[in-house]
Structures are given as structure tokens and as C-alpha cells.
Design a protein around this motif. Structure first.
Motif, PDB file in Angstrom:
ATOM      1  N   ASP A 108      23.653 -60.010 -56.290  1.00  0.00           N
ATOM      2  CA  ASP A 108      23.347 -60.865 -55.143  1.00  0.00           C
ATOM      3  C   ASP A 108      21.935 -61.430 -55.330  1.00  0.00           C
ATOM      4  O   ASP A 108      20.972 -60.685 -55.487  1.00  0.00           O
ATOM      5  CB  ASP A 108      23.450 -60.046 -53.855  1.00  0.00           C
ATOM      6  N   ILE A 109      21.812 -62.729 -55.282  1.00  0.00           N
ATOM      7  CA  ILE A 109      20.545 -63.410 -55.577  1.00  0.00           C
ATOM      8  C   ILE A 109      19.425 -63.025 -54.599  1.00  0.00           C
ATOM      9  O   ILE A 109      18.253 -63.064 -54.956  1.00  0.00           O
ATOM     10  CB  ILE A 109      20.761 -64.954 -55.600  1.00  0.00           C
ATOM     11  N   LYS A 110      19.760 -62.610 -53.384  1.00  0.00           N
ATOM     12  CA  LYS A 110      18.700 -62.298 -52.403  1.00  0.00           C
ATOM     13  C   LYS A 110      17.765 -61.185 -52.901  1.00  0.00           C
ATOM     14  O   LYS A 110      16.607 -61.135 -52.542  1.00  0.00           O
ATOM     15  CB  LYS A 110      19.312 -61.948 -51.043  1.00  0.00           C
ATOM     16  N   TYR A 111      18.248 -60.325 -53.793  1.00  0.00           N
ATOM     17  CA  TYR A 111      17.407 -59.258 -54.314  1.00  0.00           C
ATOM     18  C   TYR A 111      16.306 -59.778 -55.215  1.00  0.00           C
ATOM     19  O   TYR A 111      15.336 -59.115 -55.483  1.00  0.00           O
ATOM     20  CB  TYR A 111      18.253 -58.237 -55.086  1.00  0.00           C
ATOM     21  N   LEU A 112      16.494 -61.004 -55.698  1.00  0.00           N
ATOM     22  CA  LEU A 112      15.534 -61.522 -56.663  1.00  0.00           C
ATOM     23  C   LEU A 112      14.541 -62.498 -56.057  1.00  0.00           C
ATOM     24  O   LEU A 112      13.591 -62.898 -56.721  1.00  0.00           O
ATOM     25  CB  LEU A 112      16.296 -62.209 -57.812  1.00  0.00           C
ATOM     26  N   ILE A 113      14.749 -62.889 -54.824  1.00  0.00           N
ATOM     27  CA  ILE A 113      13.871 -63.931 -54.276  1.00  0.00           C
ATOM     28  C   ILE A 113      12.982 -63.448 -53.130  1.00  0.00           C
ATOM     29  O   ILE A 113      12.160 -64.203 -52.641  1.00  0.00           O
ATOM     30  CB  ILE A 113      14.687 -65.177 -53.830  1.00  0.00           C
ATOM     31  N   ARG A 114      13.122 -62.191 -52.740  1.00  0.00           N
ATOM     32  CA  ARG A 114      12.219 -61.651 -51.711  1.00  0.00           C
ATOM     33  C   ARG A 114      11.604 -60.363 -52.227  1.00  0.00           C
ATOM     34  O   ARG A 114      12.331 -59.455 -52.648  1.00  0.00           O
ATOM     35  CB  ARG A 114      12.996 -61.375 -50.425  1.00  0.00           C
ATOM     36  N   PRO A 115      10.269 -60.244 -52.173  1.00  0.00           N
ATOM     37  CA  PRO A 115       9.615 -59.051 -52.721  1.00  0.00           C
ATOM     38  C   PRO A 115      10.135 -57.747 -52.102  1.00  0.00           C
ATOM     39  O   PRO A 115      10.301 -56.755 -52.809  1.00  0.00           O
ATOM     40  CB  PRO A 115       8.140 -59.256 -52.392  1.00  0.00           C
ATOM     41  N   THR A 116      10.414 -57.757 -50.797  1.00  0.00           N
ATOM     42  CA  THR A 116      10.891 -56.527 -50.149  1.00  0.00           C
ATOM     43  C   THR A 116      12.253 -56.114 -50.702  1.00  0.00           C
ATOM     44  O   THR A 116      12.536 -54.930 -50.864  1.00  0.00           O
ATOM     45  CB  THR A 116      11.009 -56.728 -48.624  1.00  0.00           C
ATOM     46  N   GLU A 117      13.083 -57.093 -50.988  1.00  0.00           N
ATOM     47  CA  GLU A 117      14.420 -56.799 -51.525  1.00  0.00           C
ATOM     48  C   GLU A 117      14.338 -56.396 -52.998  1.00  0.00           C
ATOM     49  O   GLU A 117      15.086 -55.536 -53.454  1.00  0.00           O
ATOM     50  CB  GLU A 117      15.341 -58.013 -51.365  1.00  0.00           C
ATOM     51  N   LEU A 118      13.415 -57.026 -53.714  1.00  0.00           N
ATOM     52  CA  LEU A 118      13.246 -56.691 -55.128  1.00  0.00           C
ATOM     53  C   LEU A 118      12.774 -55.237 -55.284  1.00  0.00           C
ATOM     54  O   LEU A 118      13.207 -54.523 -56.191  1.00  0.00           O
ATOM     55  CB  LEU A 118      12.247 -57.668 -55.768  1.00  0.00           C
ATOM     56  N   ALA A 119      11.911 -54.807 -54.363  1.00  0.00           N
ATOM     57  CA  ALA A 119      11.448 -53.406 -54.375  1.00  0.00           C
ATOM     58  C   ALA A 119      12.653 -52.468 -54.267  1.00  0.00           C
ATOM     59  O   ALA A 119      12.780 -51.494 -55.016  1.00  0.00           O
ATOM     60  CB  ALA A 119      10.471 -53.169 -53.222  1.00  0.00           C
ATOM     61  N   LYS A 120      13.562 -52.785 -53.351  1.00  0.00           N
ATOM     62  CA  LYS A 120      14.741 -51.931 -53.154  1.00  0.00           C
ATOM     63  C   LYS A 120      15.660 -51.978 -54.369  1.00  0.00           C
ATOM     64  O   LYS A 120      16.258 -50.978 -54.742  1.00  0.00           O
ATOM     65  CB  LYS A 120      15.507 -52.392 -51.917  1.00  0.00           C
ATOM     66  N   TYR A 121      15.770 -53.143 -54.951  1.00  0.00           N
ATOM     67  CA  TYR A 121      16.600 -53.335 -56.138  1.00  0.00           C
ATOM     68  C   TYR A 121      16.145 -52.392 -57.264  1.00  0.00           C
ATOM     69  O   TYR A 121      16.944 -51.719 -57.898  1.00  0.00           O
ATOM     70  CB  TYR A 121      16.474 -54.796 -56.561  1.00  0.00           C
ATOM     71  N   PHE A 122      14.820 -52.314 -57.455  1.00  0.00           N
ATOM     72  CA  PHE A 122      14.274 -51.424 -58.494  1.00  0.00           C
ATOM     73  C   PHE A 122      14.495 -49.958 -58.123  1.00  0.00           C
ATOM     74  O   PHE A 122      14.879 -49.143 -58.951  1.00  0.00           O
ATOM     75  CB  PHE A 122      12.771 -51.685 -58.690  1.00  0.00           C
ATOM     76  N   LEU A 123      14.208 -49.631 -56.862  1.00  0.00           N
ATOM     77  CA  LEU A 123      14.310 -48.223 -56.449  1.00  0.00           C
ATOM     78  C   LEU A 123      15.734 -47.701 -56.551  1.00  0.00           C
ATOM     79  O   LEU A 123      15.962 -46.549 -56.891  1.00  0.00           O
ATOM     80  CB  LEU A 123      13.782 -48.052 -55.019  1.00  0.00           C
ATOM     81  N   LYS A 124      16.693 -48.567 -56.254  1.00  0.00           N
ATOM     82  CA  LYS A 124      18.104 -48.182 -56.354  1.00  0.00           C
ATOM     83  C   LYS A 124      18.442 -47.727 -57.764  1.00  0.00           C
ATOM     84  O   LYS A 124      19.284 -46.879 -57.979  1.00  0.00           O
ATOM     85  CB  LYS A 124      18.991 -49.380 -56.002  1.00  0.00           C
ATOM     86  N   ASP A 125      17.777 -48.337 -58.708  1.00  0.00           N
ATOM     87  CA  ASP A 125      18.014 -48.027 -60.111  1.00  0.00           C
ATOM     88  C   ASP A 125      17.391 -46.689 -60.505  1.00  0.00           C
ATOM     89  O   ASP A 125      17.908 -45.979 -61.362  1.00  0.00           O
ATOM     90  CB  ASP A 125      17.365 -49.151 -60.945  1.00  0.00           C
ATOM     91  N   VAL A 126      16.260 -46.369 -59.874  1.00  0.00           N
ATOM     92  CA  VAL A 126      15.471 -45.206 -60.285  1.00  0.00           C
ATOM     93  C   VAL A 126      15.868 -43.939 -59.522  1.00  0.00           C
ATOM     94  O   VAL A 126      15.883 -42.843 -60.078  1.00  0.00           O
ATOM     95  CB  VAL A 126      13.961 -45.511 -60.040  1.00  0.00           C
ATOM     96  N   LEU A 127      16.190 -44.095 -58.222  1.00  0.00           N
ATOM     97  CA  LEU A 127      16.424 -42.914 -57.368  1.00  0.00           C
ATOM     98  C   LEU A 127      17.874 -42.478 -57.417  1.00  0.00           C
ATOM     99  O   LEU A 127      18.772 -43.270 -57.689  1.00  0.00           O
ATOM    100  CB  LEU A 127      16.028 -43.236 -55.925  1.00  0.00           C
ATOM    101  N   LYS A 128      18.081 -41.184 -57.100  1.00  0.00           N
ATOM    102  CA  LYS A 128      19.462 -40.690 -57.066  1.00  0.00           C
ATOM    103  C   LYS A 128      19.627 -39.652 -55.969  1.00  0.00           C
ATOM    104  O   LYS A 128      18.633 -39.182 -55.382  1.00  0.00           O
ATOM    105  CB  LYS A 128      19.870 -40.156 -58.429  1.00  0.00           C
ATOM    106  N   GLU A 129      20.854 -39.290 -55.739  1.00  0.00           N
ATOM    107  CA  GLU A 129      21.192 -38.295 -54.720  1.00  0.00           C
ATOM    108  C   GLU A 129      20.410 -37.000 -54.970  1.00  0.00           C
ATOM    109  O   GLU A 129      20.282 -36.571 -56.112  1.00  0.00           O
ATOM    110  CB  GLU A 129      22.694 -38.016 -54.805  1.00  0.00           C
ATOM    111  N   GLY A 130      19.897 -36.417 -53.903  1.00  0.00           N
ATOM    112  CA  GLY A 130      19.186 -35.145 -54.026  1.00  0.00           C
ATOM    113  C   GLY A 130      17.684 -35.288 -54.224  1.00  0.00           C
ATOM    114  O   GLY A 130      16.953 -34.302 -54.166  1.00  0.00           O
TER     115      GLY A 130
END
Ligand code: SAM
Length: 187
Positions: free
Chosen positions: A1-23
């Protein structure tokens, strides 16, 4: 979804989703209305924990309500400055979010300040585990934000490159006030 790439707040979440995991155990250094806390709580799940900080009553009340409405119970809501986070954290953390500035629709005089933000970042990095990530959104459109930006950038660009990867994302064709995203990964 392009919105993750055009707003800094969304881009932050996009990166964190990749790094963080359950637990995972993570920190929301500026809980505000609780949106980032909710985001983090959903990622780390019931086996994980979010430790969230804010100085003002309204932030605690709004976040509490948001979490109740979403049946979330893996969050510690702490009414204290993030510069004191070491009083409340005893585990290693996998990540953290700083969404600086003031509470939208709240009192614009209650605002994060460069000096204390730097102390909080320093403490957060001590608890961060290897390959963990901290994201930060810096709003420099208001006068306190301009000073904070200088202090924070000055601190993070001098972080030891043998220990951290530091990245700055600035949408450079926007107005000067466009918020900046910083990510810090511990090596
Ligand atoms: N992350 C929030 C959300 O998802 O709604 C938005 C955060 S808002 C931009 C910034 C917040 O930082 C405000 O609620 C403000 O009260 C809080 N704040 C100001 N100084 C602080 C401090 N020293 N420690 C922790 N929070 C602070």
C-alpha cells in the motif's frame, strides 16, 4: 500500500512491522492518544509487552479508553517523562517509538523538549537489543520543535557507527515543516 511510503509516521510503522515480532517487549516513549501504543500492542501480542509513557492525564485517559475498546491488556501505561524510563524497564527491548511534539487537539504547551528527549533516546538505546530498532518522528514546524530537532540530530549523528545504524528520511520537496523520520538500529 503506497500510503506507507509517503507519510513519515506510516513509514516508521512499516519498518517496525518488519523488525518486531510476537512476544517482544517494546516502548512507546510518547503515548499521546494511544495510536502507536495500539499498533505496537497488536504486533507483540499477549505474550509481549508495551511500556508507554506520557506526562499528561489526557494522554493516559485517551490511551486507556482506546486500549479497552480494542480489548488490549498487554500495556503498562506510565505517567512519567520518558527521560525516566530506566525506572520502569527491566528487560531488554526490541524496539521503541518516539512521536515527538505536542498532543494533537491537546495543550500545545505540553511538548517534548530536546534536552529530555536526548536523555530518553540514550536510555532507550541502552535497553535496545541487537538488531532492535527505534523510530522517531520529529516535528519542527513549531518553535520548540526547531530547537528539539537541532539537539536530537546533533546527538544521533554522533552515535558511534560501530554500534548503531542511524537513518534520516526527509521528504525534501515538501514545505520545510514536513516531519522527519529517524530510525536507529543497534548493531
Ligand atoms: N504517539 C501518539 C499517538 O499515537 O497518538 C502521539 C504523541 S504526541 C505527538 C506527543 C506526546 O508527547 C504528547 O502527548 C505529550 O504529552 C508527550 N510528552 C511531552 N513530553 C513528554 C515527556 N517528557 N515524556 C513522555 N511524553 C511526553
Amino acid at each position: 500500500d503506497i500510503k506507507y511510503l509517503i507519510r513519515p509516521t506510516e513509514l516508521a510503522k512499516y519498518f517496525l512491522k518488519d523488525v518486531l515480532k510476537e512476544g517482544d517487549v517494546v516502548v512507546d516513549a510518547t503515548m499521546g492518544n494511544g495510536n502507536d501504543t495500539l499498533f505496537l500492542a497488536n504486533i507483540v501480542g499477549e505474550k509481549g509487552k508495551v511500556i508507554s509513557f506520557d506526562v499528561q492525564d489526557l494522554a493516559i485517559a485517551n490511551t486507556k479508553k482506546l486500549l479497552e475498546n480494542n480489548h488490549i491488556n498487554n500495556v503498562d501505561l506510565i505517567q512519567d517523562g520518558h527521560e525516566n524510563m530506566d525506572k520502569y524497564i527491566c528487560d531488554e527491548i526490541s524496539g521503541g517509538m518516539f512521536n515527538l511534539g505536542y498532543l494533537p487537539k491537546g495543550d500545545h504547551h505540553i511538548v517534548t523538549k530536546g534536552e529530555t528527549t536526548v536523555v530518553a533516546i540514550e536510555k532507550c538505546l541502552k535497553f535496545l537489543k541487537r538488531n532492535g530498532m527505534i523510530t522517531m518522528i520529529i516535528y519542527h514546524g513549531h518553535s520548540e520543535g526547531k530547537i528539539e530537532k537541532e539537539q536530537v540530530i546533533n546527538y544521533i549523528e554522533n552515535l558511534d557507527q560501530s554500534k548503531f545504524h542511524v537513518m534520516k528520511v526527509d521528504y525534501i520537496n515538501q514545505t520545510k515543516e514536513s516531519p522527519i523520520l529517524i530510525t536507529i538500529i543497534k548493531k
